[in-house]
Design a protein around this motif. Structure first.
Motif, mmCIF file in Angstrom:
data_model
loop_
_atom_site.group_PDB
_atom_site.id
_atom_site.type_symbol
_atom_site.label_atom_id
_atom_site.label_comp_id
_atom_site.label_asym_id
_atom_site.label_seq_id
_atom_site.Cartn_x
_atom_site.Cartn_y
_atom_site.Cartn_z
ATOM 1 N N ASP A 200 0.829 -1.208 0.000
ATOM 2 C CA ASP A 200 0.000 0.000 0.000
ATOM 3 C C ASP A 200 0.864 1.259 0.000
ATOM 4 O O ASP A 200 0.580 2.226 -0.718
ATOM 5 C CB ASP A 200 -0.921 0.010 1.222
ATOM 6 C CG ASP A 200 -2.098 -0.934 1.078
ATOM 7 O OD1 ASP A 200 -2.354 -1.392 -0.052
ATOM 8 O OD2 ASP A 200 -2.753 -1.224 2.096
ATOM 9 N N LEU B 212 2.464 1.692 -3.504
ATOM 10 C CA LEU B 212 1.517 2.105 -4.538
ATOM 11 C C LEU B 212 1.007 3.524 -4.295
ATOM 12 O O LEU B 212 0.790 4.281 -5.246
ATOM 13 C CB LEU B 212 0.351 1.122 -4.606
ATOM 14 C CG LEU B 212 0.723 -0.309 -5.014
ATOM 15 C CD1 LEU B 212 -0.521 -1.182 -5.114
ATOM 16 C CD2 LEU B 212 1.487 -0.324 -6.328
ATOM 17 N N THR B 213 0.825 3.883 -3.040
ATOM 18 C CA THR B 213 0.408 5.253 -2.728
ATOM 19 C C THR B 213 1.458 6.254 -3.195
ATOM 20 O O THR B 213 1.131 7.309 -3.751
ATOM 21 C CB THR B 213 0.169 5.411 -1.216
ATOM 22 O OG1 THR B 213 -0.908 4.557 -0.821
ATOM 23 C CG2 THR B 213 -0.186 6.849 -0.869
ATOM 24 N N ARG C 67 3.382 5.971 -5.662
ATOM 25 C CA ARG C 67 3.360 6.066 -7.123
ATOM 26 C C ARG C 67 2.137 6.809 -7.650
ATOM 27 O O ARG C 67 2.197 7.430 -8.706
ATOM 28 C CB ARG C 67 3.406 4.664 -7.748
ATOM 29 C CG ARG C 67 4.797 4.059 -7.816
ATOM 30 C CD ARG C 67 4.761 2.719 -8.523
ATOM 31 N NE ARG C 67 6.101 2.225 -8.820
ATOM 32 C CZ ARG C 67 6.732 2.385 -9.974
ATOM 33 N NH1 ARG C 67 6.152 3.064 -10.952
ATOM 34 N NH2 ARG C 67 7.937 1.884 -10.163
ATOM 35 N N THR C 68 1.019 6.726 -6.935
ATOM 36 C CA THR C 68 -0.233 7.274 -7.465
ATOM 37 C C THR C 68 -0.602 8.647 -6.915
ATOM 38 O O THR C 68 -1.454 9.325 -7.492
ATOM 39 C CB THR C 68 -1.405 6.313 -7.169
ATOM 40 O OG1 THR C 68 -1.524 6.130 -5.741
ATOM 41 C CG2 THR C 68 -1.182 4.964 -7.826
ATOM 42 N N ALA D 252 -3.607 7.816 -12.838
ATOM 43 C CA ALA D 252 -3.577 7.107 -11.557
ATOM 44 C C ALA D 252 -3.668 5.600 -11.764
ATOM 45 O O ALA D 252 -2.980 4.820 -11.092
ATOM 46 C CB ALA D 252 -4.717 7.583 -10.668
ATOM 47 N N LEU D 253 -4.504 5.189 -12.714
ATOM 48 C CA LEU D 253 -4.658 3.762 -12.980
ATOM 49 C C LEU D 253 -3.377 3.176 -13.559
ATOM 50 O O LEU D 253 -2.949 2.082 -13.177
ATOM 51 C CB LEU D 253 -5.829 3.540 -13.935
ATOM 52 C CG LEU D 253 -6.236 2.085 -14.192
ATOM 53 C CD1 LEU D 253 -6.585 1.381 -12.888
ATOM 54 C CD2 LEU D 253 -7.424 2.035 -15.149
ATOM 55 N N LEU E 149 -0.926 2.801 -10.790
ATOM 56 C CA LEU E 149 -1.290 1.675 -9.932
ATOM 57 C C LEU E 149 -0.850 0.351 -10.550
ATOM 58 O O LEU E 149 -0.223 -0.486 -9.884
ATOM 59 C CB LEU E 149 -2.800 1.673 -9.712
ATOM 60 C CG LEU E 149 -3.372 0.514 -8.891
ATOM 61 C CD1 LEU E 149 -2.895 0.593 -7.451
ATOM 62 C CD2 LEU E 149 -4.898 0.526 -8.943
ATOM 63 N N PHE F 129 2.280 -1.877 -9.184
ATOM 64 C CA PHE F 129 2.062 -3.225 -8.661
ATOM 65 C C PHE F 129 3.020 -4.220 -9.299
ATOM 66 O O PHE F 129 3.609 -5.062 -8.615
ATOM 67 C CB PHE F 129 0.617 -3.659 -8.903
ATOM 68 C CG PHE F 129 0.313 -5.038 -8.396
ATOM 69 C CD1 PHE F 129 0.074 -5.263 -7.051
ATOM 70 C CD2 PHE F 129 0.278 -6.124 -9.263
ATOM 71 C CE1 PHE F 129 -0.195 -6.539 -6.573
ATOM 72 C CE2 PHE F 129 0.010 -7.401 -8.798
ATOM 73 C CZ PHE F 129 -0.229 -7.609 -7.448
ATOM 74 N N THR G 282 -10.241 -3.863 -2.208
ATOM 75 C CA THR G 282 -9.558 -3.408 -3.418
ATOM 76 C C THR G 282 -10.533 -3.303 -4.584
ATOM 77 O O THR G 282 -10.501 -2.333 -5.349
ATOM 78 C CB THR G 282 -8.411 -4.369 -3.780
ATOM 79 O OG1 THR G 282 -7.477 -4.417 -2.700
ATOM 80 C CG2 THR G 282 -7.693 -3.907 -5.043
#
Length: 206
Positions: free
Chosen positions: A78, A81-82, A84-85, A94-95, A98, A102, A140
């Motif tokens: 988490d 990924l946070t 990165r986004t 954002a997608l 994500l 990942f 999720t």
């Protein structure tokens, strides 16, 4: 006299937290090397260079330790990924962040992904960890659905079923660990980019 087990909700010292982290790290490495079924407290203790009794001081049951492994890995993921986004300038951006984040996390933390995968598939004594993992999966999916709905309302994403797309995207992401593990020579950046491209083409408004 046996010391009181400190695996509950009591406030722990910095040293105790460090020891628990050491045990969790040793558990991950042990499962990745010899498998969940053989990852006994004795084998984990050997890996950590401590006594089995020290593990039971911090984790009364194997199930409790395995749940902590799952929690630790998901928290780590988490955070990654946070990072990165959080600076994404739109839903598509954002997608992509994500998905790519990942894939890179999986490539950089193979032992962690093997460990939580085996725990999730394991026998009765991992029931709590497996239940928590299923709850995390449901959260999720909900977060992805919400993201897709917001993107559609903003006009950035095309019309589609948010639920179907969330299930599809999550399944594609969850296939990455096994693929990277089976093919260690995979170009991770290319894999991440290709997967993000596929997802973007599936959701972006014309």
């Amino acid at each position: 006299m046996q010391p009181e087990n400190r695996s509950g909700d009591q406030k722990r010292s910095f040293i105790e937290d460090a020891r628990r982290s050491q045990i969790v790290a040793a558990t991950i490495a042990t499962i990745a090397e010899i498998g969940y079924a053989k990852a006994s407290f004795v084998r984990i203790a050997q890996r950590a260079g401590i006594s089995p009794g020290l593990i039971t001081y911090h984790f009364a049951k194997r199930e409790e330790l395995m749940k902590q492994v799952v929690l630790t890995v998901h928290d780590s993921m988490d955070q990654a990924l946070t990072a990165r986004t959080e600076n994404a300038d739109g839903y598509v951006s954002a997608l992509r962040a994500l998905v790519e984040g990942f894939v890179h996390y999986c490539a950089e933390h193979p032992a962690e992904l093997v460990a939580i995968g085996q725990i999730a598939d394991a026998a009765r004594d991992a029931e709590a960890a497996r239940t928590w993992s299923e709850e995390q999966n449901a959260r999720t999916l909900t977060e992805l659905e919400d993201m897709f709905r917001e993107g559609q309302r903003a006009g950035e994403l095309r019309e589609f079923s948010p639920r179907v797309m969330a299930v599809t995207v999550l399944a594609a992401m969850e296939a990455a660990p096994a693929e990277l593990w089976a093919r260690p020579d995979t170009d991770v950046s290319e894999y991440a980019r290709e997967l993000a491209d596929l997802v973007e083409r599936a959701v972006r408004a014309a």
